[in-house]
Enzyme design. Sequence first.
Site, PDB file in Angstrom:
ATOM      1  N   GLY A  15      -4.562  -2.125  -1.120  1.00  0.00           N
ATOM      2  CA  GLY A  15      -4.640  -1.457   0.185  1.00  0.00           C
ATOM      3  C   GLY A  15      -6.107  -1.269   0.576  1.00  0.00           C
ATOM      4  N   ARG A  76      -2.469  -8.332  -1.728  1.00  0.00           N
ATOM      5  CA  ARG A  76      -1.936  -8.152  -3.078  1.00  0.00           C
ATOM      6  C   ARG A  76      -1.357  -9.515  -3.472  1.00  0.00           C
ATOM      7  NH1 ARG A  76      -0.231  -3.471  -0.172  1.00  0.00           N
ATOM      8  NH2 ARG A  76      -1.235  -1.555  -0.908  1.00  0.00           N
ATOM      9  N   GLY A 106      -7.794  -0.816  -6.210  1.00  0.00           N
ATOM     10  CA  GLY A 106      -7.131   0.282  -6.913  1.00  0.00           C
ATOM     11  C   GLY A 106      -6.639  -0.155  -8.286  1.00  0.00           C
ATOM     12  N   ASP A 107      -5.677   0.623  -8.819  1.00  0.00           N
ATOM     13  CA  ASP A 107      -5.248   0.337 -10.192  1.00  0.00           C
ATOM     14  C   ASP A 107      -4.588  -1.028 -10.327  1.00  0.00           C
ATOM     15  OD1 ASP A 107      -3.116   1.172  -8.700  1.00  0.00           O
ATOM     16  OD2 ASP A 107      -2.280   2.522 -10.205  1.00  0.00           O
ATOM     17  N   THR A 130      -9.720   2.951  -2.832  1.00  0.00           N
ATOM     18  CA  THR A 130      -8.366   3.230  -2.353  1.00  0.00           C
ATOM     19  C   THR A 130      -8.358   4.612  -1.728  1.00  0.00           C
ATOM     20  OG1 THR A 130      -6.067   3.723  -2.975  1.00  0.00           O
ATOM     21  CG2 THR A 130      -7.718   4.025  -4.698  1.00  0.00           C
ATOM     22  N   ASP A 132      -6.021   6.652  -1.866  1.00  0.00           N
ATOM     23  CA  ASP A 132      -5.114   7.536  -2.620  1.00  0.00           C
ATOM     24  C   ASP A 132      -5.829   8.476  -3.585  1.00  0.00           C
ATOM     25  OD1 ASP A 132      -2.662   4.860  -3.057  1.00  0.00           O
ATOM     26  OD2 ASP A 132      -3.173   6.110  -1.333  1.00  0.00           O
ATOM     27  N   ARG A 176       0.754   7.239  -1.807  1.00  0.00           N
ATOM     28  CA  ARG A 176       1.666   6.571  -2.774  1.00  0.00           C
ATOM     29  C   ARG A 176       2.262   7.639  -3.685  1.00  0.00           C
ATOM     30  NH1 ARG A 176      -0.270   1.190  -5.684  1.00  0.00           N
ATOM     31  NH2 ARG A 176      -1.678   2.728  -6.541  1.00  0.00           N
TER      32      ARG A 176
HETATM   33  O1  F6P Z   1      -2.600   2.447  -1.820  1.00  0.00           O
HETATM   34  C1  F6P Z   1      -2.985   2.710  -0.496  1.00  0.00           C
HETATM   35  C2  F6P Z   1      -1.765   2.846   0.379  1.00  0.00           C
HETATM   36  O2  F6P Z   1      -2.172   3.142   1.674  1.00  0.00           O
HETATM   37  C3  F6P Z   1      -0.787   3.897  -0.083  1.00  0.00           C
HETATM   38  O3  F6P Z   1      -1.207   5.213   0.231  1.00  0.00           O
HETATM   39  C4  F6P Z   1       0.456   3.463   0.655  1.00  0.00           C
HETATM   40  O4  F6P Z   1       1.652   3.940   0.063  1.00  0.00           O
HETATM   41  C5  F6P Z   1       0.365   1.929   0.521  1.00  0.00           C
HETATM   42  O5  F6P Z   1      -1.015   1.628   0.403  1.00  0.00           O
HETATM   43  C6  F6P Z   1       0.930   1.196   1.708  1.00  0.00           C
HETATM   44  O6  F6P Z   1       0.909  -0.186   1.376  1.00  0.00           O
HETATM   45  P1  F6P Z   1       0.949  -1.307   2.537  1.00  0.00           P
HETATM   46  O7  F6P Z   1      -0.384  -1.327   3.183  1.00  0.00           O
HETATM   47  O8  F6P Z   1       1.240  -2.568   1.770  1.00  0.00           O
HETATM   48  O9  F6P Z   1       2.032  -0.896   3.494  1.00  0.00           O
END
Ligand code: F6P
Length: 328
Positions: A15, A76, A106-107, A130, A132, A176
């Site tokens: 993200g 990802r 991130g992780d 990130t 989060d 998350r």
């Molecule tokens: O990890 C960052 C984040 O924004 C989280 O807070 C959220 O749940 C997730 O990514 C959303 O993922 P995507 O951008 O794939 O919808």
Amino acid sequence: MKGPIRKIGVITSGGDAPGMNAALRAVARACTYYKVECIGFYRGYQGMIEGDSVELSARSVRNIISKGGTILKSARSKEFRTVEGRRKAHENLIKEGIDALVLIGGDGTFRGGVAFSKEFDMPFIGIPGTIDNDIAGTASTIGYDTALNTVVDSIDKIRDTASSHNRLFFVEVMGRDAGFIALNAGVGAGAEEILIPEEDLGVDRLLQTLQKSKRSGKLSSIVVVSEGDKTGKNVFELADYVTEKLPQYDARVSVLGHMQRGGSPSCFDRVLASRMGVNAVEFLLDGKSNVMVGLIEGKIITTDIEQAIKNTHDINRELLRITDILSV
Ligand code: F6P
């Protein structure tokens, strides 16, 4: 034993987060300073697999410190989770003459780096990027401070209309499985109640708080709900449940969503990203690998990457305690 590092590859992955561009700028400029080439790969690990790269000179990262998002894009990569995908990526790195990597993410990004380093001799350093803030080994991840300010600003705006209409608002925020954004932005925005995954206080406790608020004369209230909250009800079901039990409330829901991932990074995040980017390059040139840079007690330190992935850092329960007091 590999020779001296002459070319560093860098990606932004997972993200995206405000401040990632500031980190890219710092990595590229530190490479120039130390006379090392810097190659960016687009869309995280996928760009490595496809050989989708660009040279990052000191000039090519001009005017990006204030920009949200990432000029290298992010993704990802499912393919990188396969041995074949990682092999292709390694082939491209060798073709490009890459000696080491900086992984900003991130992780999930760091897990990819660990798998890669088990199969190929390619030193890497992780930079925690990130919103989060759910990574051990650093008090703050890049993007977290900016996201907090975005959420506080959004809740301030919601409170204006909540007050005008004597309404109860449920505001869902990202994070998350972690409640750092909800808890800190909730306190900062003066929320009456904050629901986070780390502390499942249950819906009955929420009803009691809201009844207490009504009795104390509050005409409008804000409940901040972390998206990973464990009440078993999503934010819409929560609002329905509360208005069913407490018909004196007129409830609405706001899901802040991906706006929390955008915006010009705060000064704190720009400085954090700049410090982490420069130190990541210097640690690589000093021969370090499989570590993450982090901010601990004001200093940039390194943490073993597998520790950073495995552990989490505690939620600040004192903030939960003062929320109770401040919403009297
Ligand atoms: O990890 C960052 C984040 O924004 C989280 O807070 C959220 O749940 C997730 O990514 C959303 O993922 P995507 O951008 O794939 O919808």
